[in-house]
Design a protein around this motif. Structure first.
Motif, PDB file in Angstrom:
ATOM      1  N   GLY A 157       0.469  -0.818   0.017  1.00 50.36           N
ATOM      2  CA  GLY A 157       0.222   0.193  -0.219  1.00 50.36           C
ATOM      3  C   GLY A 157       0.981   1.286   0.351  1.00 50.36           C
ATOM      4  N   ILE A 158       1.638   1.583   0.575  1.00 49.17           N
ATOM      5  CA  ILE A 158       2.628   2.217   1.154  1.00 49.17           C
ATOM      6  C   ILE A 158       3.483   3.169  -0.788  1.00 49.17           C
ATOM      7  N   THR A 168      -7.898   4.411  -4.627  1.00 48.71           N
ATOM      8  CA  THR A 168      -8.858   3.417  -4.332  1.00 48.71           C
ATOM      9  C   THR A 168      -7.991   2.217  -3.865  1.00 48.71           C
ATOM     10  N   ILE A 169      -7.037   1.640  -4.951  1.00 46.19           N
ATOM     11  CA  ILE A 169      -6.527   0.185  -4.252  1.00 46.19           C
ATOM     12  C   ILE A 169      -5.369   0.879  -3.226  1.00 46.19           C
ATOM     13  N   ARG A 175      -7.506  -0.749   4.680  1.00 43.56           N
ATOM     14  CA  ARG A 175      -8.266  -1.499   4.849  1.00 43.56           C
ATOM     15  C   ARG A 175      -8.259  -3.394   5.128  1.00 43.56           C
ATOM     16  N   LEU A 176      -7.677  -3.917   4.508  1.00 40.13           N
ATOM     17  CA  LEU A 176      -8.221  -5.075   4.735  1.00 40.13           C
ATOM     18  C   LEU A 176      -6.522  -5.480   5.863  1.00 40.13           C
ATOM     19  N   VAL A 177      -5.279  -4.235   5.601  1.00 42.59           N
ATOM     20  CA  VAL A 177      -4.609  -4.586   6.848  1.00 42.59           C
ATOM     21  C   VAL A 177      -5.318  -4.361   8.389  1.00 42.59           C
ATOM     22  N   ALA A 178      -5.906  -3.611   8.001  1.00 40.96           N
ATOM     23  CA  ALA A 178      -6.883  -3.281   9.983  1.00 40.96           C
ATOM     24  C   ALA A 178      -8.001  -4.501   9.767  1.00 40.96           C
TER      25      ALA A 178
END
Length: 779
Positions: A157-158, A168-169, A175-178
């Motif tokens: 993500g970073i 968006t990605i 959000r998936l990481v959380a």
């Protein structure tokens, strides 16, 4: 201001550090670039030194892997991606991967792979980065490693946030990481991922959304009593400044510094000081701003690494010197700083050029000032850098041309500063640009446009400095100063109490001395009476003492003779070792002379290997007669000398690198000799067979490790990253002299020998032995 510190040491990095391949990583609002570790802190040089000390004492367990990964992150994310730093990071990653494989730690294996991808991206291999991250995430899902997937997605993500214009990605990944961390009950990591979502919205300029998300993050941190809130306070302070709410900016900035000091987590102190200085500057408290910039510069300079924040803070201090009519002193200060800590990225060079432009402008060298302004703008535009400082350079150039009465040029740059990404500008910057455009349009007769700019100027200025907000700013500063004074008063009170306690102790001591003196006088009287009684007894004792003294003198004479005999024995032992070493050197010379008459390559190789074996034994005796211990050998120096001798003997091209990891242990000479011969044979085999010239393997490395497994057992590891053993080759059935010697010597010292090989992956020789075992002397 956009600044740099050490690059991220965890998946919760707030902002990636600027470097040539990651040009877009500088936050477009002038956010202070800093990073958070998994536990919510940075890593600095002092922490690196502690990690290196811990690494030397660590055992081969998961803690050692954590240390290796932290050290690799330090070198990967250090400002300026030099090849030496990346090579160092890869050495630590190879060690971490090997240890995590041996311990079968799946998450650590995946985390090591994540960092390897980042290291390659840092080195410029961006084409395959997305595909490799995708493959890694798929592997994590197949193996059920949710934590490894969370780590990989966070780094992915970073990376996407730095390169992909569509967030968006990026948001979907965080959000998936959380969600992943929530499913494995890791609340701190979950909240860190939510923080990354807020930071991503901050990248996009969505201040309201980012602020709402970060306030939620702050609430979650407080609910679990997480102490290190200063990183979140810092982000909220930056948002307050950018949207023009200086009360909010100052409140969170002061809370950030207070919390940092309370938790003693000062790794990001320089970044926090610089951001607080910006709030004071916009608020019009110039002296406070300069004070905090000076504090920031001191901390950055102590680190000794080049970064944008260092040069930006220096530029603000140079501006202060210019305001005090000292432009020559400002220029000297900047030149000394750049000589002390040279720049290593385009953005740093742009900032330094901008600072030089201020000085030459003040020195009325307008040609040179204009050149440096244009150089700064060119460097910012070259990497498409669109953060606050890069946008401000156009404002600076416009102001420069206004002063030169070049209104057309001034209008061009000021209009671009106003129209290029205005949502990324602080309200204070927009206010100042409108005021200058008012002057430009007035001078050119565009009065309607000038009035419009003046109206905007007043609107922004009133928004920043209405009466209510000014009172709140003053109250916040008074509250902060009051707390600081209360802390100082508490400290002074404590010091006063300590002084009073010291006075009471002194008084008690004086009284005790007086009472002791009276008791002593009484005791002296009693003692004198007893002295007279004992005087007669002493006369009898003196006669006995003379007799005892005579016997003691006889014993002392015997002890002296024994010490002289021991010294003579030690001298003779050293002489024996010296002569043995000389005899072995003579044998080596004879072998060398014999080789001059040989033309058969096999015979010459055998002669050279025999010389190496003789040298390995000769080094033992050399170390013994040069040391104070006649029966024990320091393995750190001995192993280094044996390996260095072999490298010089073979003279490989391209060069073979060695990595030595030898614990400072001293072995008995009867044990050190076979160990040295085993190392000699193993390294010789690697140098002869592991790296054929046709093979392009970079780098060529031989690792030698000697580490204690427990109080009794040591493990010797000798491995290379060469071509490995031939297919079907069985070391146990080999009749070669080298392997026969290794097996025979291992059996002689009672060791457990393992020889492992994977084609194209090198050979590993592992020997576990008892370091206290008494062995027969090698003949």
């Amino acid at each position: 201001m956009c600044s740099q510190v050490y690059k991220p040491v965890g998946q919760s990095s707030i902002l990636p550090v600027l470097f040539s391949g990651f040009a877009r990583t500088c936050l477009l609002f002038g956010l202070l670039l800093y990073t958070l570790a998994a536990g919510g802190q940075n890593i600095n040089r002092q922490q690196v030194n502690r990690l290196l000390a811990d690494l030397r004492q660590s055992r081969p367990d998961e803690k050692r892997i954590s240390i290796l990964l932290e050290l690799s992150k330090f070198h990967i994310y250090k400002p300026g991606e030099t090849k030496a730093d990346l090579d160092s990071s890869r050495i630590y990653l190879r060690q971490a991967r090997k240890l995590s494989d041996s311990l079968h730690l799946l998450t650590r294996q995946h985390e090591t792979e994540s960092l390897s991808i980042v290291a390659d991206l840092e080195g410029g291999d961006t084409a395959s980065g997305r595909a490799r991250f995708s493959t890694l995430i798929t592997n994590c899902q197949r193996s059920g490693d949710k934590e490894g997937e969370a780590i990989a997605r966070s780094k992915f993500g970073i990376w996407l946030r730095n390169y992909a214009p569509d967030s968006t990605i990026v948001l979907a990944n965080f959000r998936l990481v959380a969600a992943l961390y929530r499913s494995i009950h890791k609340p701190i990591d979950e909240i860190n991922a939510l923080k990354e979502i807020g930071i991503t919205h901050l990248y996009e300029g969505k201040l309201t959304t980012a602020e709402s998300e970060l306030l939620h993050v702050l609430k979650r941190y407080k609910a679990i009593r997480y102490p290190k809130l200063h990183y979140t306070y810092n982000l909220l302070s930056i948002i307050g400044r950018l949207k023009g709410d200086l009360n909010e900016g100052l409140m969170y900035g002061l809370l950030c510094v207070e919390t940092m000091k309370r938790t003693a987590d000062t790794a990001s102190a320089a970044a926090f000081y610089g951001d607080l200085a910006q709030v004071y500057e916009v608020a019009g408290n110039h002296q406070k701003s300069i004070d905090w910039y000076k504090k920031s510069l001191v901390v950055w300079r102590r680190e000794g690494l080049p970064n944008f924040a260092l040069f930006n803070a220096a530029g603000m201090i140079a501006k202060e010197l210019i305001a005090q009519q000292q432009p020559q002193e400002a220029l000297r200060f900047l030149k000394e700083l750049v000589a002390e800590i040279p720049t290593n990225t385009l953005i740093q060079k742009a900032c330094v050029a901008q600072n030089f432009a201020y000085c030459y402008d003040a020195l009325q060298n307008y040609g040179l000032a204009e050149r440096y302004y244009q150089e700064a703008l060119l460097r910012y535009e070259k990497n498409n850098l669109d953060f606050e400082q890069s946008l401000r350079v156009r404002e600076d150039i416009g102001a420069f041309y206004v002063k030169q009465h070049k209104y057309k040029e001034a209008g061009y740059y000021l209009t671009k500063a106003l129209t290029i990404l205005p949502q990324k500008e602080a309200l204070s910057t927009l206010r100042d640009i409108h005021l200058m455009l008012f002057k430009v349009d007035s001078a050119q007769g565009s009065y309607l446009s000038a009035i419009d700019h003046l109206r905007h100027y007043k609107t922004f200025n009133d928004s920043l400095f209405n009466e209510a907000r000014s009172k709140q700013l003053t109250q916040l500063q008074i509250q902060y100063d009051t707390r600081a004074k209360e802390q100082n008063i508490a400290l002074l009170t404590k010091q006063s109490e300590l002084q009073q306690s010291a006075l009471k102790r002194a008084e008690t001591t004086r009284n005790a001395i007086l009472i002791g003196a009276l008791l002593l006088a009484g005791l002296l009287g009693v003692s004198y009476n007893r002295y007279r009684l004992k005087q007669r007894s002493n006369q009898l004792l003196e006669a006995k003492q003379r007799e005892i003294d005579q016997k003691n003198q006889s014993l002392e004479h015997m002890v002296v003779e024994k010490e002289e005999l021991l010294e003579e024995k030690e001298w003779m032992l050293k002489e024996i070792h010296h002569r043995v070493k000389n005899n072995l050197q003579i044998i080596s010379s004879l072998l060398s002379a014999q080789s001059d008459y040989l033309h058969d390559t096999t015979a010459l190789a055998a002669i050279r290997e025999s010389q190496n074996r003789v040298q390995a034994m000769a080094l033992i005796h050399q170390r013994l007669y040069q040391s104070d211990h006649l029966a024990r050998v320091s393995m750190v120096d001995y192993v280094s000398e044996v390996v260095d001798y072999l490298l010089e003997s073979f003279s490989h091209q391209p060069a073979v690198q060695t990595v030595l990891d030898v614990f400072p242990v001293q072995l008995d000479v009867n044990l050190a000799t076979p160990i040295g011969l085993i190392i000699n044979e193993a390294v010789t085999n690697s140098l002869k067979y592991a790296f054929p010239e046709a093979r392009t393997l970079q780098p060529r490395i031989i690792w030698v490790s000697l580490q204690p497994l427990d109080e009794e057992t040591c493990r010797l590891l000798i491995e290379d990253n060469g071509v490995g053993l031939p297919t079907g080759f069985n070391p146990a059935q080999s009749t070669t002299l080298g392997l026969t010697m290794i097996q025979g010597l291992s059996h002689q010292i009672g060791g457990r020998l393992q020889i492992r090989s994977h084609q194209e992956s090198g050979v590993c020789i592992q020997l576990d032995f008892d370091q206290h075992r008494k062995t027969d002397r090698i003949s």
